[in-house]
Every structure is written in C-alpha cells, then in structure tokens.
Design an enzyme around this catalytic site. Structure first.
Site, PDB file in Angstrom:
ATOM      1  N   TRP A 109      11.140  23.622  42.355  1.00 42.62           N
ATOM      2  CA  TRP A 109      10.143  24.872  40.583  1.00 42.62           C
ATOM      3  C   TRP A 109      11.579  24.952  39.342  1.00 42.62           C
ATOM      4  O   TRP A 109      10.939  25.299  38.059  1.00 42.62           O
ATOM      5  CB  TRP A 109       9.793  26.683  41.262  1.00 42.62           C
ATOM      6  CG  TRP A 109       8.149  26.356  41.448  1.00 42.62           C
ATOM      7  CD1 TRP A 109       7.750  26.054  42.602  1.00 42.62           C
ATOM      8  CD2 TRP A 109       6.878  25.855  41.214  1.00 42.62           C
ATOM      9  NE1 TRP A 109       6.806  26.623  43.097  1.00 42.62           N
ATOM     10  CE2 TRP A 109       5.987  25.431  42.544  1.00 42.62           C
ATOM     11  CE3 TRP A 109       7.133  24.817  40.032  1.00 42.62           C
ATOM     12  CZ2 TRP A 109       5.333  24.928  42.635  1.00 42.62           C
ATOM     13  CZ3 TRP A 109       5.874  23.731  40.089  1.00 42.62           C
ATOM     14  CH2 TRP A 109       5.130  24.254  41.050  1.00 42.62           C
ATOM     15  N   ASP A 179      12.051  32.897  36.074  1.00 47.26           N
ATOM     16  CA  ASP A 179      10.629  32.664  36.613  1.00 47.26           C
ATOM     17  C   ASP A 179      10.735  33.763  38.006  1.00 47.26           C
ATOM     18  O   ASP A 179      11.240  33.835  38.747  1.00 47.26           O
ATOM     19  CB  ASP A 179      10.205  31.635  37.511  1.00 47.26           C
ATOM     20  CG  ASP A 179       9.252  30.902  37.908  1.00 47.26           C
ATOM     21  OD1 ASP A 179       8.209  31.624  38.179  1.00 47.26           O
ATOM     22  OD2 ASP A 179       9.039  28.882  38.030  1.00 47.26           O
ATOM     23  N   LYS A 203      -0.249  34.941  42.968  1.00 51.31           N
ATOM     24  CA  LYS A 203       0.891  35.977  44.057  1.00 51.31           C
ATOM     25  C   LYS A 203       0.672  37.197  44.240  1.00 51.31           C
ATOM     26  O   LYS A 203      -0.357  38.317  44.896  1.00 51.31           O
ATOM     27  CB  LYS A 203       1.997  35.601  44.036  1.00 51.31           C
ATOM     28  CG  LYS A 203       2.901  33.914  44.649  1.00 51.31           C
ATOM     29  CD  LYS A 203       2.261  33.435  42.922  1.00 51.31           C
ATOM     30  CE  LYS A 203       3.115  31.853  43.537  1.00 51.31           C
ATOM     31  NZ  LYS A 203       2.075  30.611  44.059  1.00 51.31           N
TER      32      LYS A 203
HETATM   33  N1  PMP Z   1       7.154  29.200  39.462  1.00 55.46           N
HETATM   34  C1  PMP Z   1       7.265  28.858  40.761  1.00 55.46           C
HETATM   35  C2  PMP Z   1       7.634  29.514  41.476  1.00 55.46           C
HETATM   36  C3  PMP Z   1       5.188  28.801  41.682  1.00 55.46           C
HETATM   37  O1  PMP Z   1       5.756  29.464  42.859  1.00 55.46           O
HETATM   38  C4  PMP Z   1       4.929  28.126  41.074  1.00 55.46           C
HETATM   39  C5  PMP Z   1       3.503  28.498  41.544  1.00 55.46           C
HETATM   40  N2  PMP Z   1       3.195  28.008  43.207  1.00 55.46           N
HETATM   41  C6  PMP Z   1       4.730  27.953  39.939  1.00 55.46           C
HETATM   42  C7  PMP Z   1       6.053  28.003  38.770  1.00 55.46           C
HETATM   43  C8  PMP Z   1       3.791  26.926  38.959  1.00 55.46           C
HETATM   44  O2  PMP Z   1       3.063  27.918  38.658  1.00 55.46           O
HETATM   45  P1  PMP Z   1       1.540  27.784  37.676  1.00 55.46           P
HETATM   46  O3  PMP Z   1       1.018  26.530  38.554  1.00 55.46           O
HETATM   47  O4  PMP Z   1       0.630  28.647  37.495  1.00 55.46           O
HETATM   48  O5  PMP Z   1       2.307  27.040  36.197  1.00 55.46           O
END
Ligand code: PMP
Length: 369
Positions: A109, A179, A203
C-alpha cells in the site's frame, strides 16, 4: 457451541475488507431502509442537501470528532474515490516544489502511493523494508528523515503483511501523513501529531464508497489553483463534503458505526478489546508447532493477523480455508500477492468469533499435524 453472531446463517467473517459490520448496525439499516426518519423515503432517496442528510453528516462527523478527539484545527471530510484517490490528492495538495516527500515503504500500500508520487512529485525513501519482504517495520533509528520534506508518508497498518506502527516517528515541523485505512478507530490516536490522516471505510468505518480525510486546515490552503477544483481539499472543506453529491448511503452507515463504536466505550475500551483478541490469536499461533507468524513480534498488527502453516504448505492452507468456511469461519485466505493465511479482526469481530477460530485452528492442527 453457539456460533456466528446471533443469526444462525451468518458466518464469522475474517475478511480484510469489505469486512464484517456490527450486526446491530445492519439491523438498524434494515429497520430504517424503507422509511428514514419518517421522510417516507429511504436515506438513498433523499436529497444530499436536505436537513435530514445534513443531520446524517453531523452524526458521522461528530462521532469521529468525539471518538478521536479531533480539534477544530482539523477538517473531517467524506470523499469518494477510495484510499487510492488519496495517493494522488495528497501530493497534489501538499507537495511543494524542491521539497521531496519522505516515504517510509512498508508494503504494497505504500508502494501504490509511491507509484503516484513518481508521476507527480519528487520523493525520497526515508526507509524501506522491501529487502526483508516487509516482515517488520523500521526501528525509529533506521529512519532517515529530511527537515526539508513537504511531508512524511506512512501506512499505520499494513493490511497485507500484518504489521502495524505501535509508535510513530517524530517528524518535528514536517507534517506526518498516514494511511489509516485498516486501523482507524481501532485504538487511541493523537490526531494532533498528524498533518493528514485518511481511511477508506470498508474495514472499521462502514461500507466501501466513502473515504474519510482528516486534514489540518492550514495545510489545505497550500494547494496550487492549477489543480482541478474537485481535487482540492479546500473545496471540500468550504462545501462541507457536499461539493459533489457524496456517497450518502456509506456515510449514513458510517454514522451508525461511529455511534456503535461510542456505545462500545470508545477508543480506550476498543483498544483493550482489540488487543485481547489479537493476543489470543497470536498465542494460539505461537504455541502450536503447526503454525507460525512470519512477522516480528514487536510490529505485529492488532487488526490483520497473518500466519502460515509450517513448511509453507499451500495445499494445507487451501484446505484450511475451505474447511474453516464450512465451519462458519470465512475470509481466512492471505492476500493473493503473498499467500498464506490471514485473520482480519477489526472492531466488529467478536471475541467469540476469535475463540471459534482458535478452536478450529487447534482441531485442524491435530488432524493434519
Ligand atoms: N491502503 C490500505 C492500507 C488498504 O488496506 C487498502 C485496501 N485494502 C487501500 C489503501 C486501498 O483502498 P481503496 O480500495 O479504498 O482505494
């Protein structure tokens, strides 16, 4: 053994996200679905500019402000586009030329965020754990921060690898951006230590479709006028998240989830409960020769418990996932990029669900060990 929430057909859902929601929240949604607050309409059918929806926004924002102790120096925004849109919006709004962003790379991420920094800005890696396959976080003394950075970027919880920052780096006058998609509302956090915090909802906050951004208001003023209006945080601050039509239904459910979270006793109570769930699960992994955790103890996540069957037995792991589901325990496969097993135990996962998983793990190990 009593299993699964209170409704027999529901499973214990360990999915990493979209993830389990509190049963009482789902029941409230069902109760209010056809006629929201005597409007004669569903919340999905009312104007986002109506006083009823303003009330929903107030509840969602107020709940977050109380739970996290967010001061008036910060705006709380409800945006679309997922956490991934923030990977672009943050550099667009906060990067200043000649001041490279400092990134701490702790997994997929942060790498996805780096991909956007590469297109938009200069950045430097203040630390990267890639060579160690992201099995731990950097120790504070391993992080090389520049006082000239536009901001420092981290992911507070690494959903895929199962690592979590338990102590954040001190970035001094440089804003810290986090994040928190997979651990917001899981523990006490001092928001005043951060310039910007963001989390997509699926989540701990509600259904997918809304992303919460908590931003220090002065930072939002730094953006150049040349970026698109909808991409500027100050637009959304000025219009209170109502510039474009916001995702009304996810915001409504998020309001219910924050109310549920407060009713649980708030962050201090949830932190204790979440730590207890994680402790039990890691203990069950550590004491059994059949399983192991690839993650360094100090950095283990309280939200995403990643584990494997010794010998990295993919055949047995597949069997584990299938048999667990039959026993009413869902979503236990690891992320497709790294395999293995993962139990995501967000706020809505009960201690009862964790105990049921531990019971299954013991039984599976004794049958296959
Ligand atoms: N950052 C983290 C820490 C995540 O776990 C996730 C999705 N699991 C995301 C970003 C991406 O999120 P989204 O699909 O809402 O763009």
């Amino acid at each position: 053994m009593k299993t699964r929430d209170t409704l027999e057909e529901r499973i214990y859902n360990f999915s990493s996200g979209p993830a389990a929601l509190p049963l009482s929240v789902l029941e409230k949604v069902r109760e209010e679905l056809l006629n929201f607050q005597n409007t004669g309409m569903s919340v999905m059918e009312i104007s986002h500019r109506s006083k009823h929806f303003e009330g929903v926004l107030d509840r969602a924002e107020g709940g977050l402000r109380r739970l996290l102790g967010i001061s008036d120096d910060y705006a709380v925004l409800f945006l679309s586009g997922g956490a991934r849109l923030q990977f672009s919006m943050i550099p667009m709004n906060l990067y200043a030329k000649g001041k490279p962003v400092d990134v701490i790379n702790t997994g997929i991420w942060t790498q996805a965020a780096i991909m956007e920094l590469e297109r938009l800005t200069e950045y430097r890696l203040a630390a990267s754990l890639e060579k160690e396959n992201f099995k731990r976080l950097p120790r504070l003394e391993e992080i090389d921060l520049s006082p000239n950075a536009s901001y420092v970027y981290i992911a507070s919880n690494n959903t895929i690898y199962g690592t979590q920052w338990h102590e954040f780096p001190d970035t001094g006058a440089v804003p810290l951006v986090a994040d928190m998609t997979s651990d917001i509302l899981s523990r006490r956090i001092d928001i005043s230590k951060f310039g910007l915090v963001f989390a997509s909802a699926q989540k701990n906050l509600g259904p997918a479709g809304v992303t919460v951004v908590i931003i220090r208001k002065d930072l939002a003023e730094k953006a150049k006028d040349t970026i698109g209006t909808t991409l500027q945080y100050r637009t959304h601050i000025k219009h209170r998240s109502l510039y474009n039509t916001p995702p009304v239904f996810p915001i409504y459910v998020a309001a219910l989830v924050t109310e549920w979270t407060e009713a649980q006793g708030g962050m201090a109570a949830l932190e204790i409960r979440n730590e207890e769930k994680a402790k039990r699960l890691y203990e069950a992994i550590d004491v059994n020769d059949f399983y192991y955790s690839p993650i360094e103890k100090a950095d283990r996540s309280v939200m995403n418990v990643v584990f494997r069957i010794r010998g990295d037995r993919e055949d047995l792991e597949k069997q584990f996932v299938g048999e667990a589901l039959k026993a009413g325990l869902g979503g236990l496969e690891g992320h497709r990029s790294i395999g293995g097993l993962r139990a995501s135990i967000y706020n809505a996962q009960t201690l009862e669900g964790v105990n049921a998983l531990i019971g299954f793990m013991k039984e599976f190990a004794s049958r296959n060990g």
